[in-house]
Design an enzyme around this catalytic site. Structure first.
Site, short mmCIF file in Angstrom:
data_model
loop_
_atom_site.label_atom_id
_atom_site.label_comp_id
_atom_site.label_asym_id
_atom_site.label_seq_id
_atom_site.Cartn_x
_atom_site.Cartn_y
_atom_site.Cartn_z
N HIS A 114 -7.25 -0.31 7.01
CA HIS A 114 -6.02 -1.01 6.66
C HIS A 114 -6.18 -2.47 7.05
O HIS A 114 -6.92 -2.80 7.97
CB HIS A 114 -4.87 -0.35 7.44
CG HIS A 114 -3.50 -0.80 7.05
ND1 HIS A 114 -2.96 -2.00 7.48
CD2 HIS A 114 -2.54 -0.20 6.30
CE1 HIS A 114 -1.72 -2.12 7.01
NE2 HIS A 114 -1.45 -1.04 6.28
N ASP A 191 -7.65 3.58 15.29
CA ASP A 191 -6.35 3.42 14.65
C ASP A 191 -5.87 4.82 14.28
O ASP A 191 -6.40 5.46 13.37
CB ASP A 191 -6.51 2.54 13.41
CG ASP A 191 -5.25 2.45 12.56
OD1 ASP A 191 -4.26 3.16 12.84
OD2 ASP A 191 -5.26 1.67 11.59
N GLN A 194 -2.40 7.17 10.89
CA GLN A 194 -2.30 8.22 9.88
C GLN A 194 -2.75 9.59 10.41
O GLN A 194 -2.80 10.54 9.64
CB GLN A 194 -3.14 7.84 8.66
CG GLN A 194 -2.67 6.60 7.94
CD GLN A 194 -1.28 6.75 7.35
OE1 GLN A 194 -0.82 7.86 7.07
NE2 GLN A 194 -0.60 5.63 7.14
N LYS A 217 5.68 6.65 11.67
CA LYS A 217 4.85 7.55 10.86
C LYS A 217 4.80 8.96 11.46
O LYS A 217 4.08 9.83 10.95
CB LYS A 217 3.45 6.97 10.70
CG LYS A 217 3.43 5.65 9.91
CD LYS A 217 2.03 5.12 9.73
CE LYS A 217 2.03 3.71 9.15
NZ LYS A 217 2.53 3.64 7.77
N CYS A 355 -2.41 -1.94 1.29
CA CYS A 355 -2.97 -2.80 2.35
C CYS A 355 -4.42 -2.44 2.65
O CYS A 355 -4.87 -2.48 3.81
CB CYS A 355 -2.13 -2.74 3.61
SG CYS A 355 -0.50 -3.47 3.44
#
Length: 397
Positions: A114, A191, A194, A217, A355
């Site tokens: 991202h 990261d 997700q 999220k 993104c």
């Protein structure tokens, strides 16, 4: 229904919400947590001697311990609250790089990141004259770990990689990647934006040095996130922001900084949103993260089997291990056109580059249509998407 918004009608049709990679909807207990804070506890934390301040502080710090347990961090002092994944990564890119990154040094990222896990490292590298190196990935959307290992040199200072791609859905082998990085004496940032709502997270098992994610999220409010960091690194890193709470003593001659995690939490936090994050973690625990993972894996298999029947569909990202996301194109149609037609049928998907423009450049496409799942997604939602695509396919070029 746990999620009141899912009763909404769009253009007089039932809402089918398949944009969960962008943000998840909020269960009633999260909404109630926000309301109850403002009705009964509204007060600044850590600074007051009165009842409301003390109660709000206790609740706030209890959520920090919830997060610690949820990701299996060794200590709650390693859990720093931020506004979201983007701020968490920027915090590390600014503070870690201020301490450890110098001219001619290198940072490794993957080609499927991202923008929030690319641009902060570019900015850090530009400030000191360092270099960004990129791990390539295959047509299926699988990182090349042989190339990854070959990128390390004596100048490598950090690796930053997502656990799950928000566009391709690929689940990256972050534990293996951490072992490779540590074999070269290099820390790794993961990261988890997700992944955090889709699978069990254990930062000690991954052995990552930083782990970043957003509340919104994982069924929590927008405006709250987490940066987990390895304690010995956090202790060496300078503060990210200056102001109240992150100080121990201030004079005009010198300021000394607070202990962890408060050194990185300047100013008044979004207390209500943090309490909402706690309620969201409670909700996930009630459902069982393993149950959520199994449900979404079954949905993924079902959706792929049904979507394959759509004329002229092309999947972007076909890695064998995926989570929560299906990206596709229909013929030569622009993804925005497909998304607009689906919206008129009550189906919410995401269109565009998500993104992740380097991914789109890799495939030579302007963007994709992205359907993404959550615990409340059903096979009926998938059926509605498939039926709608069959309906609109003849209208598309």
């Amino acid at each position: 229904m746990d999620f009141p918004i899912l009763n909404t009608k769009v253009y007089d049709k039932p809402l089918v919400y398949l944009d969960n990679a962008a943000t998840t909807q909020k269960p009633q207990q999260v909404i109630d947590a926000l309301t109850q804070y403002y009705l009964t506890l509204n007060s600044n934390i850590h600074r007051g001697a009165h009842y409301l301040a003390n109660q709000a502080t206790e609740r706030f710090e209890a959520v920090r311990r919830q997060v610690q347990e949820y990701i299996n961090a060794p200590s709650s002092a390693q859990v720093v609250f931020t506004r979201g994944t983007t701020e968490s990564i920027n915090l590390v890119a600014s503070s870690f790089c201020q301490k450890f990154l110098h001219e001619y040094d290198e940072v490794i990222v993957s080609g499927m990141e991202h923008h929030s896990n690319i641009v902060p490292w570019q900015l850090a590298c530009e400030r000191v004259g360092a270099r960004l190196k990129v791990i390539p990935f295959s047509d299926e959307g699988v990182l090349d770990l042989d190339v990854y290992e070959s990128l390390f040199t004596k100048r490598t200072r950090l690796v930053a990689v997502n656990q799950v791609s928000n566009t391709l859905g690929t689940v990256n082998p972050v534990k293996e990647m951490a072992a490779i990085a540590h074999g070269h004496g290099v820390p790794i940032l993961v990261d988890g934006a997700q992944s955090v709502a889709h699978m069990p997270i254990d930062v000690q098992d991954i052995d990552c040095d930083f782990f970043c994610f957003s509340g919104h999220k994982m069924y929590a409010p927008m405006g709250v996130g987490v940066m987990y960091g390895r304690q010995e690194l956090l202790e060496q890193m300078p503060p990210y922001h200056g102001g109240g709470e992150m100080i121990k003593e201030v004079t005009f001659e010198k300021t000394t900084y607070n202990e962890l995690p408060f050194k990185f939490e300047a100013g008044t936090p979004s207390v209500a949103d943090v309490l909402g994050l706690g309620a969201a973690i409670d909700y996930i625990r009630q459902q069982g993260i393993e149950n959520i993972a199994r449900h979404e894996e079954e949905l993924m298999r079902y959706a792929m089997s049904q979507l394959k029947e759509i004329p002229n569909i092309r999947f972007i990202g076909t890695a064998p291990h995926k989570a929560g996301v299906i990206s596709f194109l229909i013929g030569s149609s622009h993804p925005y056109d497909v998304g607009t037609l689906l919206d008129k049928l009550g189906i919410a998907v995401r269109t565009g580059h998500h993104c992740t423009q380097p991914i789109m450049d890799r495939y030579g496409i302007p963007g994709t249509v992205r359907a993404s799942f959550a615990s409340y997604t059903t096979k009926e939602d998938i059926d509605a998407l498939v039926a709608a695509l069959h309906r609109i396919a003849p209208m598309l070029d």
